[in-house]
Design an enzyme around this catalytic site. Structure first.
Site, PDB file in Angstrom:
ATOM      1  N   SER A 145       0.842  -1.330   0.065  1.00  0.00           N
ATOM      2  CA  SER A 145       0.057   0.119   0.048  1.00  0.00           C
ATOM      3  C   SER A 145       0.870   1.279  -0.001  1.00  0.00           C
ATOM      4  CB  SER A 145      -0.875  -0.048   1.272  1.00  0.00           C
ATOM      5  OG  SER A 145      -1.924   0.816   0.999  1.00  0.00           O
ATOM      6  N   HIS A 279      -7.818  -5.737   0.363  1.00  0.00           N
ATOM      7  CA  HIS A 279      -6.446  -4.923   0.412  1.00  0.00           C
ATOM      8  C   HIS A 279      -5.434  -5.498   1.110  1.00  0.00           C
ATOM      9  CE1 HIS A 279      -4.733  -0.931  -0.274  1.00  0.00           C
ATOM     10  NE2 HIS A 279      -4.407  -1.065   0.852  1.00  0.00           N
TER      11      HIS A 279
END
Length: 306
Positions: A145, A279
């Site tokens: 990320s 995610h």
């Protein structure tokens, strides 16, 4: 100073490689630092240092194009077939890959320090801390990320200022800085409620995180990181800026990402994997195992093909 910024729980000074891991927004160093405990035991083949000749030195190496290990079910990739290492390289339980996890200001043992003001400040600090660790060594970066941006800009800074470059850049769950698919938040939207909304949309965050008892320190840390991430700007590169190979990982249920655009930033080879999950797909043990095996196998083959 480097011990303040870099957390390495399992040292191995004679290792062939150094893996540097960059945390997600709001994250600390502990999760990735623990990777060093079981990466050596998660691969089928280990390299004996006696197999590697003195000719395998970083300053003489050429960036390899290592074949990828065979994908596991549910993994999508255009990767090439795997290559078997020579029999002399099969050594069990040899600590191969010390993991150096980055610890940013304002968290863990650095809780009393002020947050960084921008990405440049973060990169400058990380580069200074890493230099004693990576100079004269093979090293690779992994970022998840926000950590993908931090890893990329650190690699760029090291190459431009010190002529040092990772042999491989692994990025995860974030489109590159120049991609039009990046999520941009307006300054007025960078509040707790808006951030929680975005995080719920992203997925992978336990529901209990969003209740009123959520640590205010964590929320403050997350907002500080997202401000930095939101302020990063980058145009589509007119020429490739790195020469190392890049591999991307993402979750099948994550928000739409433009991981293919990472190939624009390097002249090296490019691979992309989609693993089951959202995610934070890498928290799933089977995905964690695949990533560790992939990274270690890739670096092993890089050593033998240099």
């Amino acid at each position: 100073r480097n011990e303040k910024v870099v957390n390495c729980l399992y040292q191995n000074r004679n290792a062939l490689f150094r893996l540097v891991c960059f945390p997600w927004g709001g994250g600390g160093s502990t999760y990735f630092a623990k990777w060093g405990q079981d990466i050596p035991n998660s691969v089928e083949d280990q390299i004996s240092r006696s197999v590697v000749s003195n000719s395998l030195r970083p300053h003489e190496s050429q960036h390899a194009r290592p074949p990828c290990p065979s994908p596991t079910p549910g993994v999508h990739s255009d990767s090439r077939p795997s290559t078997t290492l020579p029999p002399s390289a099969h050594i069990n339980h040899l600590p191969l890959l010390p993991v150096h996890a980055i610890r940013l200001a304002g968290r863990e043992s650095r809780l009393e320090e002020p947050f960084a003001s921008d990405m440049n400040q973060i990169v400058d600090e990380i580069a200074c801390a890493l230099l004693p660790i990576i100079q004269g060594e093979y090293f690779a970066f992994f970022g998840h990320s926000m950590g993908s941006f931090t890893a990329f800009f650190t690699a760029l800074h090291l190459k431009e200022k010190y002529n040092l470059e990772p042999v491989h850049l692994f990025v995860s769950s974030l489109s590159p800085p120049h991609s039009k698919a990046r999520i941009h938040l307006h300054k007025d939207d960078l509040c707790k409620e808006e951030i929680f909304y975005v995080m719920k949309k992203v997925g992978g965050i336990p529901d209990k995180f969003f209740d009123k008892k959520t640590s205010p320190e964590f929320v403050t840390r997350l907002l500080a990181d997202l401000h930095i991430l939101n302020d990063v700007t980058s145009d589509i590169p007119s020429k490739t800026r790195l020469s190392c190979d890049i591999t991307c990982f993402s979750g099948s249920e994550d928000i739409p990402l433009d991981m293919e655009a990472w190939k624009d930033v390097t002249s090296g080879s490019f691979d992309s994997f989609v693993l089951p999950g959202n995610h934070f797909y890498l928290m799933e043990p089977s995905n964690t195992s695949f990533i560790k095996k992939y990274i270690t196998k890739t670096l092993e083959i890089s050593a033998f093909t240099s």
